[in-house]
Design a protein around this motif. Structure first.
Motif, PDB file in Angstrom:
ATOM      1  N   SER A 427      33.451  41.100  45.037  1.00  0.00           N
ATOM      2  CA  SER A 427      33.714  40.204  46.167  1.00  0.00           C
ATOM      3  C   SER A 427      32.483  40.119  47.060  1.00  0.00           C
ATOM      4  O   SER A 427      32.186  39.059  47.614  1.00  0.00           O
ATOM      5  CB  SER A 427      34.952  40.656  46.933  1.00  0.00           C
ATOM      6  N   ALA A 428      31.712  41.223  47.161  1.00  0.00           N
ATOM      7  CA  ALA A 428      30.468  41.153  47.938  1.00  0.00           C
ATOM      8  C   ALA A 428      29.497  40.179  47.280  1.00  0.00           C
ATOM      9  O   ALA A 428      28.828  39.389  47.965  1.00  0.00           O
ATOM     10  CB  ALA A 428      29.833  42.533  48.054  1.00  0.00           C
ATOM     11  N   LEU A 429      29.415  40.225  45.935  1.00  0.00           N
ATOM     12  CA  LEU A 429      28.525  39.295  45.222  1.00  0.00           C
ATOM     13  C   LEU A 429      28.964  37.851  45.447  1.00  0.00           C
ATOM     14  O   LEU A 429      28.136  36.967  45.704  1.00  0.00           O
ATOM     15  CB  LEU A 429      28.549  39.600  43.723  1.00  0.00           C
ATOM     16  N   PHE A 430      30.281  37.624  45.361  1.00  0.00           N
ATOM     17  CA  PHE A 430      30.783  36.266  45.514  1.00  0.00           C
ATOM     18  C   PHE A 430      30.499  35.740  46.918  1.00  0.00           C
ATOM     19  O   PHE A 430      29.996  34.624  47.091  1.00  0.00           O
ATOM     20  CB  PHE A 430      32.286  36.228  45.210  1.00  0.00           C
ATOM     21  N   ASP A 431      30.796  36.574  47.920  1.00  0.00           N
ATOM     22  CA  ASP A 431      30.543  36.151  49.311  1.00  0.00           C
ATOM     23  C   ASP A 431      29.077  35.843  49.528  1.00  0.00           C
ATOM     24  O   ASP A 431      28.715  34.850  50.166  1.00  0.00           O
ATOM     25  CB  ASP A 431      30.990  37.248  50.280  1.00  0.00           C
ATOM     26  N   ALA A 432      28.209  36.748  48.997  1.00  0.00           N
ATOM     27  CA  ALA A 432      26.775  36.533  49.187  1.00  0.00           C
ATOM     28  C   ALA A 432      26.354  35.228  48.518  1.00  0.00           C
ATOM     29  O   ALA A 432      25.579  34.445  49.079  1.00  0.00           O
ATOM     30  CB  ALA A 432      25.995  37.708  48.610  1.00  0.00           C
ATOM     31  N   GLY A 433      26.891  34.974  47.307  1.00  0.00           N
ATOM     32  CA  GLY A 433      26.538  33.744  46.608  1.00  0.00           C
ATOM     33  C   GLY A 433      26.942  32.514  47.393  1.00  0.00           C
ATOM     34  O   GLY A 433      26.169  31.563  47.535  1.00  0.00           O
ATOM     35  N   ARG A 434      28.151  32.557  47.957  1.00  0.00           N
ATOM     36  CA  ARG A 434      28.621  31.403  48.724  1.00  0.00           C
ATOM     37  C   ARG A 434      27.805  31.237  49.997  1.00  0.00           C
ATOM     38  O   ARG A 434      27.418  30.134  50.372  1.00  0.00           O
ATOM     39  CB  ARG A 434      30.098  31.596  49.060  1.00  0.00           C
ATOM     40  N   ASN A 435      27.494  32.384  50.629  1.00  0.00           N
ATOM     41  CA  ASN A 435      26.771  32.347  51.889  1.00  0.00           C
ATOM     42  C   ASN A 435      25.346  31.814  51.693  1.00  0.00           C
ATOM     43  O   ASN A 435      24.878  30.969  52.443  1.00  0.00           O
ATOM     44  CB  ASN A 435      26.749  33.762  52.487  1.00  0.00           C
ATOM     45  N   TYR A 436      24.652  32.315  50.636  1.00  0.00           N
ATOM     46  CA  TYR A 436      23.270  31.872  50.415  1.00  0.00           C
ATOM     47  C   TYR A 436      23.211  30.405  50.057  1.00  0.00           C
ATOM     48  O   TYR A 436      22.234  29.722  50.341  1.00  0.00           O
ATOM     49  CB  TYR A 436      22.618  32.688  49.290  1.00  0.00           C
ATOM     50  N   GLY A 437      24.272  29.909  49.414  1.00  0.00           N
ATOM     51  CA  GLY A 437      24.265  28.507  49.026  1.00  0.00           C
ATOM     52  C   GLY A 437      24.597  27.572  50.170  1.00  0.00           C
ATOM     53  O   GLY A 437      24.318  26.382  50.098  1.00  0.00           O
ATOM     54  N   SER A 438      25.156  28.123  51.267  1.00  0.00           N
ATOM     55  CA  SER A 438      25.588  27.251  52.355  1.00  0.00           C
ATOM     56  C   SER A 438      24.363  26.661  53.046  1.00  0.00           C
ATOM     57  O   SER A 438      23.294  27.260  53.053  1.00  0.00           O
ATOM     58  CB  SER A 438      26.424  28.041  53.356  1.00  0.00           C
ATOM     59  N   PRO A 439      24.522  25.447  53.622  1.00  0.00           N
ATOM     60  CA  PRO A 439      23.363  24.761  54.222  1.00  0.00           C
ATOM     61  C   PRO A 439      22.705  25.597  55.321  1.00  0.00           C
ATOM     62  O   PRO A 439      21.486  25.513  55.508  1.00  0.00           O
ATOM     63  CB  PRO A 439      23.962  23.486  54.799  1.00  0.00           C
ATOM     64  N   GLY A 440      23.484  26.444  56.030  1.00  0.00           N
ATOM     65  CA  GLY A 440      22.920  27.223  57.128  1.00  0.00           C
ATOM     66  C   GLY A 440      21.842  28.179  56.659  1.00  0.00           C
ATOM     67  O   GLY A 440      20.847  28.389  57.342  1.00  0.00           O
ATOM     68  N   VAL A 441      22.012  28.769  55.498  1.00  0.00           N
ATOM     69  CA  VAL A 441      21.034  29.715  54.981  1.00  0.00           C
ATOM     70  C   VAL A 441      20.049  29.019  54.062  1.00  0.00           C
ATOM     71  O   VAL A 441      18.837  29.235  54.162  1.00  0.00           O
ATOM     72  CB  VAL A 441      21.738  30.879  54.252  1.00  0.00           C
ATOM     73  N   GLY A 442      20.587  28.167  53.181  1.00  0.00           N
ATOM     74  CA  GLY A 442      19.714  27.350  52.365  1.00  0.00           C
ATOM     75  C   GLY A 442      18.865  28.117  51.383  1.00  0.00           C
ATOM     76  O   GLY A 442      17.654  27.940  51.335  1.00  0.00           O
ATOM     77  N   GLN A 443      19.472  29.032  50.630  1.00  0.00           N
ATOM     78  CA  GLN A 443      18.743  29.736  49.577  1.00  0.00           C
ATOM     79  C   GLN A 443      19.488  29.510  48.262  1.00  0.00           C
ATOM     80  O   GLN A 443      20.064  30.449  47.709  1.00  0.00           O
ATOM     81  CB  GLN A 443      18.670  31.233  49.876  1.00  0.00           C
ATOM     82  N   PRO A 444      19.482  28.271  47.738  1.00  0.00           N
ATOM     83  CA  PRO A 444      20.278  28.010  46.529  1.00  0.00           C
ATOM     84  C   PRO A 444      19.847  28.875  45.353  1.00  0.00           C
ATOM     85  O   PRO A 444      20.678  29.248  44.526  1.00  0.00           O
ATOM     86  CB  PRO A 444      20.036  26.519  46.257  1.00  0.00           C
ATOM     87  N   GLY A 445      18.563  29.210  45.285  1.00  0.00           N
ATOM     88  CA  GLY A 445      18.098  30.056  44.181  1.00  0.00           C
ATOM     89  C   GLY A 445      18.783  31.414  44.209  1.00  0.00           C
ATOM     90  O   GLY A 445      19.311  31.888  43.212  1.00  0.00           O
ATOM     91  N   LEU A 446      18.803  32.024  45.401  1.00  0.00           N
ATOM     92  CA  LEU A 446      19.432  33.336  45.531  1.00  0.00           C
ATOM     93  C   LEU A 446      20.927  33.232  45.260  1.00  0.00           C
ATOM     94  O   LEU A 446      21.532  34.137  44.682  1.00  0.00           O
ATOM     95  CB  LEU A 446      19.201  33.894  46.932  1.00  0.00           C
ATOM     96  N   SER A 447      21.521  32.134  45.691  1.00  0.00           N
ATOM     97  CA  SER A 447      22.946  31.935  45.436  1.00  0.00           C
ATOM     98  C   SER A 447      23.216  31.939  43.934  1.00  0.00           C
ATOM     99  O   SER A 447      24.150  32.591  43.452  1.00  0.00           O
ATOM    100  CB  SER A 447      23.376  30.617  46.068  1.00  0.00           C
ATOM    101  N   GLY A 448      22.354  31.248  43.181  1.00  0.00           N
ATOM    102  CA  GLY A 448      22.494  31.240  41.730  1.00  0.00           C
ATOM    103  C   GLY A 448      22.373  32.637  41.153  1.00  0.00           C
ATOM    104  O   GLY A 448      23.128  33.025  40.258  1.00  0.00           O
ATOM    105  N   VAL A 449      21.416  33.418  41.693  1.00  0.00           N
ATOM    106  CA  VAL A 449      21.248  34.792  41.210  1.00  0.00           C
ATOM    107  C   VAL A 449      22.520  35.587  41.419  1.00  0.00           C
ATOM    108  O   VAL A 449      22.970  36.335  40.533  1.00  0.00           O
ATOM    109  CB  VAL A 449      20.060  35.463  41.950  1.00  0.00           C
ATOM    110  N   MET A 450      23.145  35.411  42.591  1.00  0.00           N
ATOM    111  CA  MET A 450      24.368  36.165  42.879  1.00  0.00           C
ATOM    112  C   MET A 450      25.472  35.821  41.889  1.00  0.00           C
ATOM    113  O   MET A 450      26.150  36.690  41.357  1.00  0.00           O
ATOM    114  CB  MET A 450      24.868  35.845  44.298  1.00  0.00           C
TER     115      MET A 450
END
Lengths: 548, 104
Positions: A427-450
């Motif tokens: 669940s930590a991985l999933f949350d991090a993936g969703r969070n990094y992909g959100s426009p506020g953070v804007g790290q789609p690459g990291l989101s994909g990694v998660m």
């Protein structure tokens, strides 16, 4: 370290020493056990009881500190203190990990008293080594200075080398110790070289300063080289692939008790140190999350950790397939679990670290339980090979059922605690993936990694199914050899205390698996009050050394 | 000829480090491997002392660091030699290639 900090050191001694009390009790236990040897009256006694009583006392002190009782020197509104002029840090994470290490030491000493390794004559030496290594691991978990990181690693490693070779007359034991000391010494040397580069480059070994300087210029070649070397040292302690090759050999050659110690306590301390380094570098150690530091460091650090974690978990699970020696199988399982916990660290979020802490506690009980059953079976059958354990359920029902609980929990089957732990990581991985992909953070690459890590973790859970079930199939479904050969199938002479011990650990796993709320809360609390920069400097890390 | 500066010490330390690493990787004699470890540790120590000498802010810290490393290196050598001796007692050799009972 200037004369000014030396004055601080003596001024704060009355505040720092109570915070350090659990470690001091361990030191006292070591000295006491060695002194007792000098008197003829005590020379013949088993020193395990001294070690047990004092370790329980240290554990009680830690629990009181966790609850903010009399041994806790922190003022009400201060969450972290720096002890001994910034060498160690005292915060909730420190206390949590101390409780983890001491609780494990208590259970391990109890196990050793039952299994008879060490015997009475060697007991003082053995428990001195165990408590000395625990002391080193505790320092690793609270290190706030590069010197303390190195000291902690060495203090944890040197007794471990000796413990691996504790059964002096056995060829395998001496070979395990030799491999451990050769590889371990090499890894420590490389780590020290990396530390010398980092400390020299920044003019300080004080970790918050090092982290601040590193965030300022993350791509300096000298810094990259130093960081790589330090990661090699930590990776070796963690048995992360590709620095894992010592682990199966050492576990197979050492006694099961020592293997349990190395697989739980040593891994836990190394993970704690890695967590501190990761959070420190990621700017998450400040009182307020510092997004700028995070943005500069995370794009480099997250992929590195992710690759390490993914390779480690996959390799550990694949290599475990062909093993028939139970300790060797558990060694590869240990490697895979270290990988799982690194998945949590790779998120570089507080939630991820909190999930890792929960995982560590659960892992303590299930892995110690599995090794304890191996030790009990070795004592009555003289074998650690699962092919000798056919149809064991007819001969030792309690141990086989508890072993089934431990292995299924390691696998992550609900409603056992292993499931709760894996669920937290995922669940930590999933949350991090969703969070990094959100426009506020804007790290789609990291989101994909998660998300990729999430898939890898899920696949590996399925992969591990087969090798955890293999010993259980042999023990439960296969017919005993005696029955095939038409001999009477006697129950194994296992005393009630080992059965009780294994039953107790299995009960804890079941209970935690059903009611894991309090444990998850404790993990969250340990991280939320994570080391804020020192109280003296008012929350702002101040450069103590020269500019880089 | 330029005066001896920080770079020269760091180069010396790097050479020692590489020698030690090569020694660890190629020697078959366990004592030889341990000598390699000592070379690496002393390379790191030269780094620390050199940085301490050229950076006044790091002076005391670096020296202290080096002292601790010397003590730890001695402790490590003592434990390692005891283990090698025990290995010799069981195998009557210190050739690390003969350590092959455990594998898989």
């Amino acid at each position: 370290m200037t004369p000014r900090t030396l004055i601080n050191l003596t001024d704060n001694m009355s505040r720092d020493l109570p915070a350090f009390l659990p470690e001091l009790v361990l030191c006292g236990a070591i000295v006491l056990m060695l002194l007792f040897r000098l008197f003829a009256r005590f020379d013949q006694k088993h020193m395990g009881w001294v070690a047990l009583v004092l370790t329980v006392y240290a554990l009680i002190v830690s629990i009181v500190q966790w609850q903010g009782g009399i041994y806790d020197p922190r003022p009400v509104d201060v969450k972290s203190l720096e002890l001994f002029s910034g060498m160690l840090v005292y915060d909730n994470l420190t206390i949590f990990l101390r409780m983890f290490l001491l609780a494990f030491a208590v259970l391990l000493i109890w196990l050793c008293l039952m299994t008879g390794i060490p015997d009475r004559e060697d007991s003082a030496d053995f428990f001195c080594l165990v408590l000395g290594a625990t002391l080193g691991m505790s320092i690793m978990a609270s290190a706030n200075h590069l010197l303390m990181i190195f000291m902690g690693v060495e203090m944890a490693s040197l007794p471990s080398y000796a413990l691996a070779g504790f059964l002096k007359g056995r060829r395998q034991s001496s070979e395990a110790a030799l491999k451990y000391v050769v590889y371990g010494g090499g890894a420590a040397g490389i780590m020290l070289y990396g530390i010398s580069l980092l400390a020299g480059r920044f003019g300080t070994g004080y970790l918050p300063d090092v982290a601040a300087f590193m965030a300022a210029n993350p791509l300096d070649p000298l810094v990259l080289l130093g960081t790589l070397f330090v990661l090699i040292g930590v990776g070796f302690k963690l048995a992360a692939v590709p620095f894992h090759f010592w682990c199966p050999d050492v576990f197979e050659g050492a006694s099961a008790e020592v293997a349990a110690f190395l697989s739980v306590a040593s891994k836990g301390a190394a993970l704690a140190m890695l967590a501190r380094i990761v959070l420190g570098l990621g700017g998450l150690a400040e009182p307020q999350f510092d997004p700028q530091v995070w943005e500069r460091v995370a794009p480099y650090l997250v992929p590195v950790l992710a690759v390490f974690a993914a390779v480690t978990v996959t390799f550990g699970n694949l290599a475990a397939y062909t093993q028939t020696n139970l300790k060797r199988l558990l060694a590869y399982s240990t490697i895979a679990h270290a990988g799982f916990m690194m998945l949590g660290l790779a998120t570089m979020t507080r939630d991820g670290v909190s999930a890792v802490l929960v995982y560590l506690i659960v892992y303590l009980f299930m892995n110690l339980g599995a090794f304890a059953v191996v030790a009990f079976l070795r004592n009555v059958t003289g074998s650690e090979d699962m092919r000798d354990f056919r149809g064991l359920i007819h001969r030792a029902p309690v141990l086989v059922v508890t072993l089934a609980v431990f292995l299924l929990s390691l696998l992550g089957l609900p409603p056992l605690a292993g499931f709760a732990a894996k669920f937290q990581i995922f669940s930590a991985l999933f949350d991090a993936g969703r969070n990094y992909g959100s426009p506020g953070v804007g790290q789609p690459g990291l989101s994909g990694v998660m998300y990729a890590l999430l898939v890898i973790g899920g696949l590996n859970t399925v992969l591990s199914l087969f090798y955890y079930l293999k010993p259980l199939k042999i023990m439960i479904l296969d017919k005993p050899l005696e029955e095939v050969e038409d001999r009477p199938c006697e129950p194994l002479p296992i005393p009630w205390l080992p059965n009780l011990y294994a039953g107790f650990l299995a009960f804890v796993i079941l209970a935690v698996g059903i009611f894991w709320g309090p444990l998850a809360n404790a993990g969250g609390e340990a991280v939320n009050r994570f080391h804020a920069a020192s109280a003296e400097t008012g929350g702002v890390p101040v450069a103590r050394g020269g500019q880089p | 000829m330029s005066p001896i500066g920080l770079e020269h010490y760091l180069t010396l330390a790097a050479i020692l480090f590489v020698c030690g690493a090569v020694c660890m990787a190629t020697k078959r004699n366990a004592i030889g491997v341990l000598i390699g470890v000592e070379l690496v540790l002393n390379g790191a120590n030269i780094n620390l002392v050199a940085f301490a000498h050229f950076n006044p802010a790091f002076e005391i810290e670096g020296m202290t660091f080096a002292l601790f490393v010397i003590v730890l290196a001695a402790a490590e050598a003592a434990v390692a030699l005891a283990i090698v001796l025990n290995f010799y007692n069981n195998h009557t050799t210190v050739d690390v290639d003969t350590a092959e009972d455990l594998k898989g």
